[in-house]
Write a protein that holds these residues in place. Structure first.
Motif, PDB file in Angstrom:
ATOM      1  N   ILE A 112       0.846  -1.195   0.000  1.00 10.08           N
ATOM      2  CA  ILE A 112       0.000   0.000   0.000  1.00 10.08           C
ATOM      3  C   ILE A 112       0.880   1.242   0.000  1.00 10.08           C
ATOM      4  N   ARG A 113       0.455   2.233  -0.811  1.00 12.59           N
ATOM      5  CA  ARG A 113       1.159   3.519  -0.843  1.00 12.59           C
ATOM      6  C   ARG A 113       0.190   4.598  -1.312  1.00 12.59           C
ATOM      7  N   ASP A 114       0.049   5.645  -0.526  1.00  7.15           N
ATOM      8  CA  ASP A 114      -0.767   6.811  -0.903  1.00  7.15           C
ATOM      9  C   ASP A 114      -2.180   6.428  -1.358  1.00  7.15           C
ATOM     10  N   GLY A 115      -2.842   5.557  -0.603  1.00 10.03           N
ATOM     11  CA  GLY A 115      -4.223   5.192  -0.913  1.00 10.03           C
ATOM     12  C   GLY A 115      -4.386   4.269  -2.101  1.00 10.03           C
ATOM     13  N   ARG A 116      -3.290   3.671  -2.556  1.00 10.28           N
ATOM     14  CA  ARG A 116      -3.348   2.717  -3.668  1.00 10.28           C
ATOM     15  C   ARG A 116      -2.655   1.424  -3.245  1.00 10.28           C
TER      16      ARG A 116
END
Length: 146
Positions: free
Chosen positions: A14-18
């Motif tokens: 997961i990274r920045d809501g993705r």
């Protein structure tokens, strides 16, 4: 005597809501899944998550959290489901294990989960019985955060 069981990590980075999903060459067209790989002897689950994501997609992973497990009879595996913190964004697909990897938004993942049984859908997740599907659903529901 105990039967052989091979530990396999399967992870949603997961990274920045993705989240990061990938396609193996053997997958049907349009199917993207969480990345996975065998745990090497002497390796921790967390280190296996970091190594596999780096090897297959070139993404650095920080924090790792265990979410759930699933026995998988082919070939006598125990799937260990985790989420990991993506520390980098630039994807470098290895070209052997993965044909493609991409970052997907929550809306895209929700649509892919809804289409998981639709063989005509342009993008979809594996079926609901898979741990990859369950990890993605838990992430959407806020149950698989770091």
């Amino acid at each position: 005597h105990f039967p052989r069981t091979d530990p396999v990590v399967i992870m949603l980075v997961i990274r920045d809501g993705r989240c990061l999903l990938g396609r193996q060459p053997r997958f049907p067209s349009g199917v993207f899944s969480a990345l996975a790989g065998f745990v090497e002897p002497g390796e921790s689950i967390e280190d296996a998550v970091r190594r596999e994501i780096d090897e297959e997609a070139g993404i650095a992973v920080g924090k790792v959290r265990y979410i759930a497990s699933q026995p998988w009879p082919y070939p006598s595996s125990l799937m260990i489901g985790c989420v990991g913190e993506g520390l980098s964004e630039e994807i470098e697909v290895d070209g052997e294990e993965l044909d493609e990897a991409r970052w997907f938004s929550r809306d895209e993942v929700a649509a892919m989960i809804a289409a998981s049984e639709d063989m005509q859908a342009p993008l979809r997740m594996p079926p609901a019985l898979s741990l990859a599907h369950q990890l993605a659903r838990r992430w959407l529901d806020g149950e698989a955060e770091l």
